[in-house]
Design an enzyme around this catalytic site. Structure first.
Site, PDB file in Angstrom:
ATOM      1  N   LYS A  61      16.413  34.440  39.432  1.00  0.00           N
ATOM      2  CA  LYS A  61      16.342  34.320  37.982  1.00  0.00           C
ATOM      3  C   LYS A  61      17.671  33.792  37.450  1.00  0.00           C
ATOM      4  CE  LYS A  61      18.788  36.851  36.304  1.00  0.00           C
ATOM      5  NZ  LYS A  61      20.216  37.230  36.397  1.00  0.00           N
TER       6      LYS A  61
ATOM      7  N   ASP B 269      22.359  34.156  32.057  1.00  0.00           N
ATOM      8  CA  ASP B 269      22.843  34.928  33.184  1.00  0.00           C
ATOM      9  C   ASP B 269      22.479  36.398  33.082  1.00  0.00           C
ATOM     10  OD1 ASP B 269      24.501  33.888  35.476  1.00  0.00           O
ATOM     11  OD2 ASP B 269      25.431  35.859  35.130  1.00  0.00           O
TER      12      ASP B 269
ATOM     13  N   SER C  48      22.577  25.951  53.650  1.00  0.00           N
ATOM     14  CA  SER C  48      23.639  25.768  52.665  1.00  0.00           C
ATOM     15  C   SER C  48      23.878  24.272  52.524  1.00  0.00           C
ATOM     16  CB  SER C  48      24.902  26.486  53.147  1.00  0.00           C
ATOM     17  OG  SER C  48      25.997  26.149  52.329  1.00  0.00           O
TER      18      SER C  48
ATOM     19  N   HIS D  47      17.708  25.569  40.590  1.00  0.00           N
ATOM     20  CA  HIS D  47      16.498  26.328  40.933  1.00  0.00           C
ATOM     21  C   HIS D  47      15.244  25.458  40.968  1.00  0.00           C
ATOM     22  CE1 HIS D  47      18.355  30.497  39.649  1.00  0.00           C
ATOM     23  NE2 HIS D  47      18.943  29.969  40.713  1.00  0.00           N
TER      24      HIS D  47
END
Lengths: 321, 321
Positions: B94, B175, B33, B76
């Protein structure tokens, strides 16, 4: 008693005549076909006193109250104009004409002559559709965010028949795409943008058409018509806090389901014994009895707006007549 | 035993970790994280031996088999590139990245380094979706003429949160609009034309998006995504002789109904105890065990094509990041 004439003697003329028989205030008074024997046969079927082998002969009747025009799309403009110029009230089958220019001329003529004219947009008078509109307008689902509607049936490919004949205004958009467009217009009004794509078959008509429309407050409509498959034929009004589902086939629905968010749904049924053309016919008679020259529920401006939508979708998708 | 790392510690990372626990061959081996205390907490929750306060620290582990990237969209590309350049296999959430250019770079890197890379398009591995595809491909509904799919939920308007934040790749299209687009791609492949319209909210993101796509043989797809209302979330594959309905929510469906024309319908259920991420995770492990660097079910070309669709829809609708 309202004396009706019917111009045309095809399938929809028959269904309309059958529904008129259920209305106590309606009298089937005349039928006109391009063929005398077809007119005679039609008149026999429904005990109609006057049967003409030419449309013009309708003008010879001085006591006709209104004529229902049920010819192929490409004839609508010509037939309606003839009647209006003869001072006869008209209920004209949808699509009202082939394009906005034709509809504009019909509307201008009716208004200048103060003769009743209405598009036979029968869905507008269905009790289920009326109820759905009332439910949406009374806030049961919050602000409407989208309208979806599809209309599809599997048409046997008969290249000589009207549906696949470009000269006769064939294709899915004008014939059945008008219903999803009507529904979006009824619930959302005039869009600010329209996008559409179509499939063209070997005879040049649109065999299916998909449309997306957007509106001033960001609502969307997703609509489609197809001759290639039997589809759900559902109308779906999506609100921020629920949805209204107009049962199949939505354009002549007998059921409406209100589904408020996180609550039990309610389904209202509107059974009937007729084809459903009696509602628009009764409305026309009410208008005539009240001395109106336009319907307060489906005005000539509404018809112009709907034809504009059809024109714009056609232009977007490359559907040109 | 496959040793998994998880990069990110948000909501979806938790759900993925929970599903990994159900797979006997999976070991939760590391979590990273941007915040050490969040990593420690996450590691405690799932008994993960390695917890890092920076993503780069994952590269220090020499015995990691694969990393699942679960950061916000805009991260990403950076996160996946770091891992690939470190020679680590990746399952990337995704949308794979923010645009085709980024995905192309990721794909080229994975291929040149011969490192496994797959987009976490979990719906592709759902048994219900697989069954629906099999039914369509085996001709149970004749030629497919259209695909419809919607994805909508009512997102509380929190302008600071990712979903409404343009800088973080917010909006409905990336989204959730990706799911309807995925479904159309799975059943119809690459379209020949795309039209789309969107509603933009006060923060500049697309709050809803409507799309119509057409294909070489005239098929159509009507798709939409919205943050303004909870919609049906149905996938509908319409064929010439029937339809396949992928139950809500279609992207993680547990039911598929085959309705052949004029016959009884058949409904197949695919119940599960997990969130549904275990199917893609198991597939990744199978690929790694077989020495593959790409999935045969959801290849890197598929990811490129899907991202191209998102790019084109975005450009059409005016959605730009």
């Amino acid at each position: 008693m309202t004396r009706w004439g019917i111009l045309g003697s095809g399938r929809i003329a028959h269904k309309f005549a059958q529904d008129l028989l259920t209305l106590p205030d309606a009298q089937l008074y005349a039928v006109a076909s391009s063929d005398q024997s077809r007119a005679d046969e039609f008149a026999r079927d429904y005990s109609i006193p006057h049967a003409f082998g030419s449309y013009e002969d309708l003008l010879t009747l001085t006591d006709l109250d209104v004529v229902y025009v049920a010819t192929p799309h490409v004839k609508h403009h010509e037939n309606v104009m003839m009647l209006l110029n003869g001072g006869i009230s008209v209920l004209g089958e949808k699509p009202f004409a082939m394009n906005s220019k034709q509809v504009r001329e019909m509307v201008d003529t009716a208004r200048s002559k103060k003769v009743f004219l209405m598009e036979a947009l029968w869905s507008r008078f269905m009790p289920g559709i009326q109820k759905a509109l009332e439910l949406a307008q009374s806030g049961t689902i919050g602000n409407v965010v989208s309208v979806k509607a599809d209309f599809g049936f599997k048409a046997p490919f008969l290249p000589d028949k009207r549906l696949f004949n470009k000269e006769l205004g064939g294709g899915s958009l004008l014939d059945i795409g008008i219903y999803p467009l009507f529904l979006s217009y009824l619930f959302l009004g005039k869009p600010t943008a329209i996008k559409a794509l179509a499939k063209f078959g070997s005879t040049g008509v649109d065999e299916q058409c998909g449309m997306v429309l957007s509106y001033a407050d960001g609502q969307l409509a997703l609509l489609d018509s197809t001759l290639l498959a039997k589809t759900d034929c559902i109308g779906l009004i999506q609100g921020e806090t629920g949805q209204i589902r107009i049962h199949s086939r939505f354009h002549e629905t007998t059921g409406v389901t209100l589904q408020p968010e996180e609550q039990e749904s309610t389904t209202l049924m509107f059974e009937r014994q007729t084809h459903g053309y009696d509602y628009e016919a009764q409305h026309v008679m009410n208008c005539l009895n009240e001395g109106r020259t336009e319907s307060p529920l489906w005005s000539l401006d509404d018809s112009l707006n709907l034809m504009d939508l059809l024109d714009t979708v056609g232009a977007e998708a490359g559907i040109v007549y």
